[in-house]
Enzyme design. Structure first.
Site: not given
Ligand code: MRU
Length: 330
Positions: A49-51, A179, A220, A230-231
């Protein structure tokens, strides 16, 4: 910085190994991925995960499709369906398209993309380190695990600490997927940066007490006017920082900007299973049958941003002009 990377490619065997981020920090388990279909599933279920990291993973998914003899159009489609918000995934797959049918060129392109992530993040860390100082608060995970490189917001924080500018980091736990608690805490510990974990709802109290000098987060997908997804929880932090007069930065590669979007309204926001809110590592938190809602990202309007840290330097308002300039758009 000691880096733990989220993946490695065994070229000889044609296996892409993913460090299962769902199991960190308690266990370090590597998962073999042999097809684009398996890669799409790994992205969907957040093994990776993570852009920027899912961009690189998707590119290697296309490499695996060549090696496994999968239909390339179907593989591309599956990978595009895996997660909707981070635009890096789509940019990476667009880059792979001209190399369809050529396994060697496709492998070369995937490695080139990975190398670019590293180079870009060295620059982001360099520029970001100049704007963060004192006690810094961050959200979600934006380190090497989220990118495959040096990290975006977390890269800037670690470099800022190395230069003596950052003294301490407040790490939002980042409910519901944690996260921050699981991954950012793990990475900051490895990097030797003094940090403290907080529950997300403690940020306002710390700001009111003067214990936060700057906030820096990742992104993201950013629209051309600087609005960004974003998150989930980022928007609340931005409003709080604005209220308390605390500088608020987003750090991202320019590949996280969607040049097709004039504003953030068009950014698709992923909704994930309610169970991820209702349960913690399989343990039920709410009464059986009680509903939950899980938007995985939120949208922060550009007016709350002090600056945007990119590989080309820190951009300041008006962001639409600065972003067009940085992207080389007319
Ligand atoms: O749902 P995730 O864990 O993929 O979300 C990650 C984030 O929101 C990060 O902040 C973002 O990808 C920037 S990472 C450099």
């Amino acid at each position: 910085m000691e880096r733990v990377l989220p993946f490695r490619f065994d070229e000889e065997k044609g296996v892409f190994w993913l460090l299962d981020q769902r199991r960190l920090p308690l266990e370090e388990v590597w998962v073999p991925v042999r097809t684009a279909q398996e890669m799409a599933e790994a992205i969907r279920t957040m093994v990776v995960r993570g852009a920027p990291a899912i961009g690189v993973a998707a590119a290697f998914g296309l490499v695996l499709a060549h090696l496994a003899g999968e239909d390339l159009k179907a593989a591309d489609h599956l990978l595009r369906q895996s997660r909707p918000t981070a635009v890096n995934l789509f940019h990476a797959l667009d880059r792979m398209r001209p190399h369809w049918g050529d396994p060697v060129a496709s492998l070369r392109e995937a490695f080139a993309l990975w190398r670019e992530v590293e180079e870009t993040e060295k620059a982001i860390s360099h520029y970001g380190a100049k704007v963060v100082r004192g006690q810094v608060l961050t959200h979600c995970n934006t380190g090497p695990l989220a990118t495959g490189g040096y990290g975006t917001a977390l890269g800037a924080i670690v470099e800022g600490f190395r230069q003596g500018r950052v003294t301490h980091v407040w790490v939002d736990e980042t409910r519901p997927y944690l996260q921050g608690a699981r991954l950012t805490a793990f990475e900051l510990m490895k990097a030797g940066v003094p940090a403290t974990l907080i529950a997300d709802n403690m940020a306002g109290f710390l700001m009111a007490r003067g214990k936060v000098d700057a906030v820096i987060v990742g992104a993201d997908r950013m629209a051309l006017n600087g609005d960004f997804a974003n998150k989930i929880g980022t928007y609340a932090l931005a409003v709080l920082a604005h209220h308390h007069g605390i500088p608020f930065y987003a750090a991202l590669p320019l590949s996280s900007v969607d040049p097709k979007l004039p504003s953030g309204e068009g950014i698709p926001i992923e909704e994930r299973p309610p169970e991820e809110v209702l349960e913690l590592r399989g343990v039920r938190l709410a009464p059986q049958g009680f509903p939950a809602y899980h938007p995985a990202f939120d949208l922060t309007p550009h007016r709350y941003l002090t600056g945007i840290v990119t590989e080309k330097g820190v951009l300041y308002p008006p962001f639409d002009e600065a972003l067009r300039d940085a992207l080389g758009l007319a």
